[in-house]
Structure formats: structure tokens, C-alpha cells
Enzyme design. Sequence first.
Site, PDB file in Angstrom:
ATOM      1  N   ASP A 244       0.819  -1.252   0.179  1.00 15.32           N
ATOM      2  CA  ASP A 244       0.153   0.003   0.066  1.00 15.32           C
ATOM      3  C   ASP A 244       0.733   1.502   0.000  1.00 15.32           C
ATOM      4  O   ASP A 244       0.456   2.246  -0.638  1.00 15.32           O
ATOM      5  CB  ASP A 244      -1.116   0.186   1.125  1.00 15.32           C
TER       6      ASP A 244
ATOM      7  N   PHE B  66       0.874   2.607  -3.860  1.00 21.69           N
ATOM      8  CA  PHE B  66      -0.172   3.446  -4.046  1.00 21.69           C
ATOM      9  C   PHE B  66       0.158   4.902  -3.232  1.00 21.69           C
ATOM     10  O   PHE B  66      -0.559   5.616  -3.496  1.00 21.69           O
ATOM     11  CB  PHE B  66      -1.582   2.639  -3.312  1.00 21.69           C
ATOM     12  N   GLY B  67       1.152   4.755  -2.310  1.00 22.23           N
ATOM     13  CA  GLY B  67       1.552   5.980  -1.529  1.00 22.23           C
ATOM     14  C   GLY B  67       0.749   6.074  -0.409  1.00 22.23           C
ATOM     15  O   GLY B  67      -0.482   6.351  -0.699  1.00 22.23           O
TER      16      GLY B  67
ATOM     17  N   TYR C 209      -9.756   0.268   2.296  1.00 20.17           N
ATOM     18  CA  TYR C 209      -9.155   0.315   3.808  1.00 20.17           C
ATOM     19  C   TYR C 209      -8.781   1.742   3.948  1.00 20.17           C
ATOM     20  O   TYR C 209      -8.292   2.527   3.369  1.00 20.17           O
ATOM     21  CB  TYR C 209      -8.088  -0.596   4.026  1.00 20.17           C
TER      22      TYR C 209
ATOM     23  N   HIS D   8      -6.607 -12.487   4.760  1.00 20.51           N
ATOM     24  CA  HIS D   8      -5.571 -11.650   4.484  1.00 20.51           C
ATOM     25  C   HIS D   8      -4.924 -10.909   5.586  1.00 20.51           C
ATOM     26  O   HIS D   8      -5.259 -11.226   6.716  1.00 20.51           O
ATOM     27  CB  HIS D   8      -6.006 -10.263   3.431  1.00 20.51           C
TER      28      HIS D   8
END
Length: 606
Positions: free
Chosen positions: A322, A326-327, A409, A464
Site C-alpha cells: 500500500d 499506492f503511496g 481500507y 489476508h
Amino acid sequence: MPLFFKISHLFLLLFVSTLSSSSSPFGYNHPLDSLTLSELTQVKTIVKKSYLLINVTFHYVGLNEPEKPLVLSWISINHPTKNPPREAIVITRIDQKTHEIIVDLSSDSILSDKIYDGHGYPMLTSQEQNVAEKLPFTYQPFISSIEKRGLRLKEVVCQSSTVGWYGEKRKSNRMIKLICYYLDGTVNLYMRPIEGITIVVGLDQMKIASYLDRLMVPVPKADGTDYIEPKPRARSNLQLDGKRIMQPDGPTFTLDGNTVRWADWKFHVDYDMRAGIIISLASIFDDDKGEFRSVLYRGFISEVFVPYMDLSEDWYDRTFFDAGEFGFGLSAVELQASKGCPENAKFLGYSIYQDGTPGKMPNVICIFERYAGDIMWRHTELAIPGEVIAKVKPAVSLVVRMVSTVGNYDYITDYEFKQSGSIKVTVGLTGMLEVRGSMYTHNDHITEEAYGTLVAENTLGAYHDHFLTFHLDLYVDGHENSFVKNNLKTSRVINKSSPRKRYWTVVSETAKTESDARIQLGSGALEMVAVNPNKKTNLGNKIGYYLIPGSATGPLLSDDDYPQIRGGFTKYNVWVTPYNKSEKWAGGLYTDQSHGDDTLAMWSLM
Ligand SMILES: *[C@@H]1O[C@H](CO)[C@@H](O)[C@H](O)[C@H]1NC(C)=O
Ligand SMILES: *[C@@H]1O[C@H](CO)[C@@H](O)[C@H](O)[C@H]1NC(C)=O
Ligand SMILES: *[C@@H]1O[C@H](CO)[C@@H](O)[C@H](O)[C@H]1NC(C)=O
């Protein structure tokens, strides 16, 4: 001494120069301040000037922070006119190649421009994700797939998903997959996945590179998925609303540029599009010595690894990083008083390179004092005849918070500074589960491996992990630190010297090599301490800070599983490495489609 920590479900506590800040003629106050809007604009101009008529996309633009000795000497000299060099690190894609460019802002020039040809790609930009997510809506096979399912195209939303790496030898192009969802009566799109469609987008060509519609699985119902302003079900819910925090005299912390002072603490708080919050130069005032004593040189989230355990065709490759893909900072959302931060919070905004251009990220960090009636210290003395002595000190702390919303999330990252001198780092996880649409409407019908739990009709919540790895460069009471393991060892009483049979005692061991300092928590009674070996208390004890883990776990995958090769840094909960400015990102600088050859697990020496 950077310490990498990994924790799952998540939090750890960690616990040890001075810093001065004053305004400078440079437009920034401090050598660790992130780039200002005008500096980002300058970066854009300088880079574009050397690539006239060529499309350049900026994937990461951040401060190329000065080496630690320079920063520490700037602080000790306290001379703002002699600032360390001001540089930017820029990761771009130019002509389908990844460039790593260092820009010198004071001389307005490019210091170096290297093409990176290894495995892995830079962070995705939000712009390219937005463009890619629109492609299916003009792609006839997708339109047919939606019609075939009896769904309405205008109620469909698609989201980007990274593809990972599964042992392919050949270098693949930059690509993502799109996962599509159905609104139609809900805003909770994540609960309504449209399964069975594989859409691969080649990012360099910005085209759908492959498309497959394999099977039809019912889209879970919209009923009961709404989460906006749920109706209170009981009287007690009504009463729980409307709690307020009053601070009539205002906050007791001060901000000078990005330097925060609160109670005995002083620290620098900043923002990076990859890491999110960066805490630097945290130090605490020692009343006896009359000076600040250093604790944390730099601390930030290094990576967030989220592998799913669903092996079905459209799911096996959901193994996200993440931060690196995605930063964590890029995914941060604007915060508001009484919506995610209390009413007594102050908000900080920073500048960021986003959507192809420099811009502002307002209210991305909030800072507030927390008092919730908790006790920091107390004692009631009842042993003195005729007297009851009760002393209590309430626990008040200072919280620095950011919320990163990465798809479904929402991560709430809090750095909480306490009066005791400890820093508690907490990451709360909320938002939506990532669910798979399924045939099943009742648990009793499931006869095969479902890779998850049935959470609603036709809705499986997939198993997960979330592994959060922090980079903590501690400098406890000075620059030179050692990592000490206090092993709690039990001994048997070997003669009749005591009626007891056993006791435990502390056997300290200073890590001499990097492998000595690799720790899998839970395998023994252990305390971890960062100490300054050159300093002692008046009593002759070591000076140090404990690293106090929360409930930590490790990966269950084997070393040869491809996601685990890329996420090899999760194998130990703690790693200690020597200072190296370029070893920041536990999953490697180029995490998207990485092969695991630039991870913390590779840098750390045996
Ligand atoms: C640059 O990008 C634009 C828009 O995406 C495109 O039309 C153009 O052909 C590109 N130019 C070059 C030189 O690749
Ligand atoms: C018994 O053992 C303790 C430590 O285990 C030791 O200090 C002590 O000298 C021993 N006594 C005798 C009588 O051997
Ligand atoms: C710092 O780390 C980089 C990346 O791992 C490595 O290439 C370089 O050799 C290291 N520098 C030193 C001085 O160890």
C-alpha cells in the site's frame, strides 16, 4: 541506527541534540521540511526544461534529505544562513523508462539523472489510475459483459489493482488490473464486486491489453450495505453521540514551522507522498540537565504489505504494497474537526506533487491533546496510621494523526507522545473489507476451499494480512546507539541454598552483527532496548529506550512463495541495520511488480 519493525494488526510502542528552528531566507525553515509549493513548481520546470516536447510523468517527488551528520551539525550550530543543500528526488517515467533524477534547488539544476533498469516500477500516479479506470466504459467487450449480467453500465465503478509478480523471468510492462463494482442503490461499492471479469491495462500505452470474461457469479445485494449515517437502533446509540472535548484555554502545544513543542517534547512533523507522516528529531527536555535529550532521528511507515490468501483466478495476485504501490501519503484524506479528529485538533497542510502537477494537500495531518480520564501514575498509601494519602497524575498525551484511505481500507496512523517520555505508535484499520462475490448464501452450502468467511449472502470476506513496517532511526541521547536484547533466562536452584526451585534473571546481550538483531517476537521472553553505550545514569545504569511491541505476528507463507519473496522483510519483526540514507523502503524503492531483490531482507547482512 534505523530499526525496522513489522507488526500485524498493528501497533507497537517504542520509546531516545537538540534542534532549533528559526525562519530563514530560503522559504523553508528547516533542512528536513518537505518541499514547498514553489520548490515543487521549480522541480517541474527544471525537469521539463531538459525534456522538451517529451511527456514526463512524475511518480514521486520528495525531499532528498541531507545526510544525517549535516542535519545534526546544522542543529548544533544553530545557524540558519548555512543551510544544508536543498535537493529533490524525482522519480519519473520518460519515454517508457524509469528515471531517478536528483534536482539541486539552489543552483536550479539537475545533479544526476539515472535510468533505472532493474525489476519493479515506481508508485502509481493518481492521474493514471483515474484515466485507466475509465477505459472499460468505452470498451465494447466490457459493455457486453455488463449487459449480459443484466447490470446498468452507469452504475459500474472500476478501481485499480496492482498485479504483483509470480516468477516470470521476462520483464513485463507496467500494468494494472481493474476490479469493477456495482453501485445501484448503495455507495458501498466494495460490497458489490462484479466477479469473473479480468481487465489488464497496459499503463504505458494506456490501453486495455487483455480482457477475459470467464464466469458469472451473482453480484451481492445492495440491501444492508449502506454505511452513511446509519440510523441509531437504540436509545443508547443516541446518547453516545454528541460527546465533546472542551479546551477553553486552547491547546498547550506550539508550532513553529513544522516543529512542535508540547510538554517536554520537541519534534519535527512532516509529510511525504509515499510514507505519510514523518516524525524527525524528537527529543525530550531533561529538567535536571537543563537540556533536550534526543530520542528519534526519523520515524515513518516504510511499507504496508497486504497479501490476500484467495487463490481463485481473479484473486491470487491481490498482494498489495500500500505504501510502495499506492503511496501512503498520496492516499491520505483531508481531515476535519469532529470527523476523525477531535474538536480541539489543529490541522496541518503540506504541498504535494499530485495529478501531474504541484498542489496543496490541506488538513492532511491533525495534532491534538488527548485526555480521556486515564491515569498516568497513581498511589494510595494506607499503611500510615491515621492517614490516607492518594496521589494521581492524569494521563495527557499529544497525538499526531493521518488517515490513509487505500481503496476499501482506511488506516488511521497515530504517533502519540506521552509525558512519560514514551512514544506510542498505533495504526487503526477501518473502512470496508475486500470481499469476493460468490454463489453461496449459507455457510452450510460451502463444500470447497472458500479462502474466507461468508459475511453476507453471496459475499465472502477473503483471508489476508496487513503487515506494517516502520523505519525508526533512533538516536537515544546521542548519535551512537547499540541494540541490546535483555533475555529473561530461568535458572534452576542447584543446591539447597533456597527453598525455591527456579527463578529468572536478566541476561543482556548487545547485538554485534545485523543477524544478532533480527528478531521474531513470541519465541522467548525478551526485552529490546536501544541504548547509548557511551552514557550511563548517575547510578551507572544504561540509558536507553525500550521497544515495546504490541501483539506481533509473522508471515505464515514459505520463503519461496512469490508474494513472500517480495515481502521478505516481514520474516522478522525487528531488523537493525546501519544508517544508510537510501535504505528507506523495506519493500524496495520500486515496489510495483518488484522481484524482492531490493528489500530490507536483502540489505541486511548475515
Ligand atoms: C504526450 O501525451 C499526450 C496526451 O497523453 C499525447 O497525445 C502525445 O502524443 C504524447 N506525446 C509524446 C511525444 O509522446
Ligand atoms: C548454591 O548456588 C548458588 C547459586 O546458584 C551459589 O551462589 C551458592 O554459592 C551455592 N551454595 C553452595 C553451598 O554451593
Ligand atoms: C546504501 O544502500 C544502498 C542500497 O542498498 C547500497 O547500494 C549502498 O552500497 C549502501 N551504501 C553504503 C555506504 O553501505
